[in-house]
Design a protein around this motif. Structure first.
Motif: not given
Lengths: 154, 154
Positions: A36-37, A43-55, A57-66
């Motif tokens: 979906f993302a 965006q990185p925080f919806h696509l990649d767990d490693e990248a999402a940790r730096q944001t 969100f603190g880890g992979l998160a679904a798009s709110g629209w999902h």
């Protein structure tokens, strides 16, 4: 609160403020979250767990629209059996916390207000609050939707 | 109004109330419209043109949540180049008219308000109005989003 998936479709005449409806469940797989993302919210925080940790969100998160789209699926398939279907004119949506891969979502709804149309006597607007909850009973989305609901034909 | 796809990413410090942003375009194919509906909003007026003619929509119409998802895609890929990404805390959405198969959508946004966070000095909340328009310049969605936007690091 009833499992209303087996109940007959409801008209405006059948609804009362305070009535509650509960949907079935939906399991959000990580592959679906990323697909979906990739299509709608790349965006990185919806696509990649490693990248999402730096944001934030603190880890992979679904798009709110999902989360919103899954909520609609749950409402349509089991959460709110309206005659004529679920027709939204709009609404307010908030995402108090992220939806994560593996989350098991359900929707609990409550009718907040019923306003008969003055110009079109065959219908009204129903304000429906739908909370989307995960398997820990945490609210991941609050939706206050304005639905067009029809009266039972004479 | 600028085509901001080529501009550098923006921080809270760079934003002013009244600033406008314009996205690229997205063509909604009928197959995509039906595929989204089958997955997230399986109702006759989103799946079958013949059945849709008998409804309030008067013909096949996209799910409002599909219009919202396409809007997000346009904002993320070309509509609003925020540093740290587009992070929505929530918002209000309305669909004044249906999105149809074949529609060419774009998003025009305008900053309505900027509220620095009192508890977290590195960020603020930006109220962004995003109108999604079709090829006839008709508004198919109005979104007033609350976005989390970061200040430029010191």
């Amino acid at each position: 609160m009833s499992d209303n998936g087996r109940e007959a479709a409801l008209y405006l005449d059948d609804l009362v403020v305070g009535a509650r409806f509960r949907s079935g469940e939906f399991v959000l797989e990580e592959a679906s979250l990323k697909a979906f993302a990739a299509q709608f919210d790349p965006q990185p925080f919806h696509l990649d767990d490693e990248a999402a940790r730096q944001t934030l969100f603190g880890g992979l998160a679904a798009s709110g629209w999902h989360t919103a789209a899954i909520t609609m699926r749950l409402l349509v398939t089991s959460g709110m059996p309206l005659a004529g279907g679920l027709i939204g004119a709009g609404g307010e949506v908030d995402w108090p916390r992220p939806t994560r891969a593996g989350d098991i979502l359900r929707v609990e709804s409550c009718i907040q207000a019923i306003t008969p149309s003055r110009s079109r006597p065959d219908r009204g607007i129903v304000a429906l609050e739908s909370l989307t909850l995960n398997q820990r009973d945490e609210v991941v989305q609050r939706l206050l939707a304005k639905l067009v609901v029809f009266r039972r034909p004479a």
